[in-house]
Write a protein that holds these residues in place. Structure first.
Motif, PDB file in Angstrom:
ATOM      1  N   SER A  52       0.809  -1.225   0.000  1.00 49.65           N
ATOM      2  CA  SER A  52       0.000   0.000   0.000  1.00 49.65           C
ATOM      3  C   SER A  52       0.842   1.275   0.000  1.00 49.65           C
ATOM      4  N   ARG A  53       2.131   1.163   0.257  1.00 47.55           N
ATOM      5  CA  ARG A  53       2.964   2.377   0.312  1.00 47.55           C
ATOM      6  C   ARG A  53       2.918   3.192  -0.983  1.00 47.55           C
ATOM      7  N   PRO A  54       3.069   2.576  -2.171  1.00 48.16           N
ATOM      8  CA  PRO A  54       2.978   3.387  -3.388  1.00 48.16           C
ATOM      9  C   PRO A  54       1.606   4.045  -3.567  1.00 48.16           C
ATOM     10  N   ILE A  55       0.566   3.361  -3.137  1.00 55.50           N
ATOM     11  CA  ILE A  55      -0.792   3.927  -3.227  1.00 55.50           C
ATOM     12  C   ILE A  55      -0.900   5.140  -2.316  1.00 55.50           C
ATOM     13  N   LYS A  56      -0.486   4.973  -1.088  1.00 57.14           N
ATOM     14  CA  LYS A  56      -0.610   6.052  -0.104  1.00 57.14           C
ATOM     15  C   LYS A  56       0.344   7.202  -0.413  1.00 57.14           C
ATOM     16  N   THR A  57       1.499   6.892  -0.994  1.00 54.92           N
ATOM     17  CA  THR A  57       2.428   7.950  -1.402  1.00 54.92           C
ATOM     18  C   THR A  57       1.787   8.811  -2.486  1.00 54.92           C
ATOM     19  N   HIS A  58       1.144   8.166  -3.440  1.00 58.64           N
ATOM     20  CA  HIS A  58       0.450   8.912  -4.501  1.00 58.64           C
ATOM     21  C   HIS A  58      -0.616   9.832  -3.909  1.00 58.64           C
ATOM     22  N   TRP A  59      -1.431   9.297  -2.994  1.00 58.88           N
ATOM     23  CA  TRP A  59      -2.517  10.098  -2.410  1.00 58.88           C
ATOM     24  C   TRP A  59      -1.987  11.208  -1.522  1.00 58.88           C
ATOM     25  N   ALA A  60      -0.910  10.949  -0.821  1.00 60.63           N
ATOM     26  CA  ALA A  60      -0.319  12.001   0.023  1.00 60.63           C
ATOM     27  C   ALA A  60       0.130  13.175  -0.836  1.00 60.63           C
ATOM     28  N   LYS A  61       0.766  12.878  -1.968  1.00 60.43           N
ATOM     29  CA  LYS A  61       1.210  13.949  -2.875  1.00 60.43           C
ATOM     30  C   LYS A  61       0.021  14.623  -3.545  1.00 60.43           C
ATOM     31  N   GLU A  62      -0.926  13.824  -4.027  1.00 57.55           N
ATOM     32  CA  GLU A  62      -2.083  14.323  -4.766  1.00 57.55           C
ATOM     33  C   GLU A  62      -2.944  15.261  -3.929  1.00 57.55           C
ATOM     34  N   LYS A  63      -3.128  14.906  -2.640  1.00 53.14           N
ATOM     35  CA  LYS A  63      -4.051  15.661  -1.790  1.00 53.14           C
ATOM     36  C   LYS A  63      -3.355  16.390  -0.650  1.00 53.14           C
ATOM     37  N   ASN A  64      -2.020  16.427  -0.698  1.00 58.16           N
ATOM     38  CA  ASN A  64      -1.241  17.090   0.346  1.00 58.16           C
ATOM     39  C   ASN A  64      -1.581  16.531   1.737  1.00 58.16           C
ATOM     40  N   LEU A  65      -1.488  15.198   1.860  1.00 62.36           N
ATOM     41  CA  LEU A  65      -1.816  14.503   3.102  1.00 62.36           C
ATOM     42  C   LEU A  65      -0.540  14.072   3.808  1.00 62.36           C
ATOM     43  N   ASP A  66      -0.675  13.698   5.066  1.00 62.43           N
ATOM     44  CA  ASP A  66       0.438  13.224   5.880  1.00 62.43           C
ATOM     45  C   ASP A  66       0.696  11.742   5.566  1.00 62.43           C
ATOM     46  N   LEU A  67       1.778  11.449   4.863  1.00 59.50           N
ATOM     47  CA  LEU A  67       2.077  10.074   4.461  1.00 59.50           C
ATOM     48  C   LEU A  67       2.256   9.154   5.661  1.00 59.50           C
ATOM     49  N   ASP A  68       2.946   9.596   6.698  1.00 58.83           N
ATOM     50  CA  ASP A  68       3.155   8.750   7.879  1.00 58.83           C
ATOM     51  C   ASP A  68       1.822   8.347   8.511  1.00 58.83           C
TER      52      ASP A  68
END
Length: 194
Positions: A37-53
């Protein structure tokens, strides 16, 4: 290139992260946790300016975005079922053991077996729904009835199964104590269900 790859699967709040992290701690620097799930969550963190951790943690933060992440990732998987497995492995370090903490689909297992063959072992973590609710699980339509949670329900070729219903964690510790010696680079022993 790892010598052993432990694929961990289970429903939400079954204890996958706890078992994975405990297993990593017991293997004393010989292992790392790899998250599909890391690549998925990395994409969403960048896309929506979210906290990846926070997205990568077991917090409720990711629940706000889970359904959107599932829909997007399904579109990618439809084009290339191994995309997220491959991407997660590309950033993994050269450890003896990879602990893949979030295997959710038969195609995840298929990709790892096609790519790494006999190095792969599959581990299923089960927990009763009531126990999972005590850990914070709440059924969410579109999430808990989707392939990301249900595709492995009928999979039967697990190398090891842990029924993680014990709230005091003693059973998990017994499981990890039993599993760790078998993760030596020479290979795995055959496990009965625990």
């Amino acid at each position: 290139m790892p010598r052993v790859i432990a694929l961990i699967s289970g429903k939400r709040k079954s204890g996958k992260d706890y078992v994975s992290n405990t297993l990593q701690a017991y293997t004393s620097g010989k292992s790392e946790v790899v998250k599909i799930s890391r690549p998925i969550k990395t994409h969403w963190a960048k896309e929506k300016n979210l906290d990846l951790d926070e997205l990568l943690s077991d917090s409720g933060y990711k629940e706000q975005y889970r359904l959107e992440m599932i829909k997007w990732s399904e579109e990618i998987r439809a084009k290339d079922y191994g995309y997220f497995c491959r991407t997660a492995c590309e950033s993994a370090k050269d450890n003896v053991i990879w602990i893949v903490s979030d295997v959710r689909r038969k195609t995840d297992i298929q990709w790892f077996k096609e790519t790494y063959g006999s190095k792969v072992r599959t581990i299923r973590i089960n927990a009763d729904e009531e126990i999972r609710k005590n850990r914070g699980y709440v059924f969410t339509p579109g999430v808990d009835d989707a392939p990301s949670e249900c595709d492995l329900d009928d999979y039967t070729e697990w190398d090891l199964v842990l029924n993680n219903n014990n709230e005091n964690l003693e059973r998990v510790q017994q499981f990890v104590n039993r599993l760790v010696p078998s993760l030596e680079p020479v290979g795995f022993v055959d496990f009965p269900n625990f």
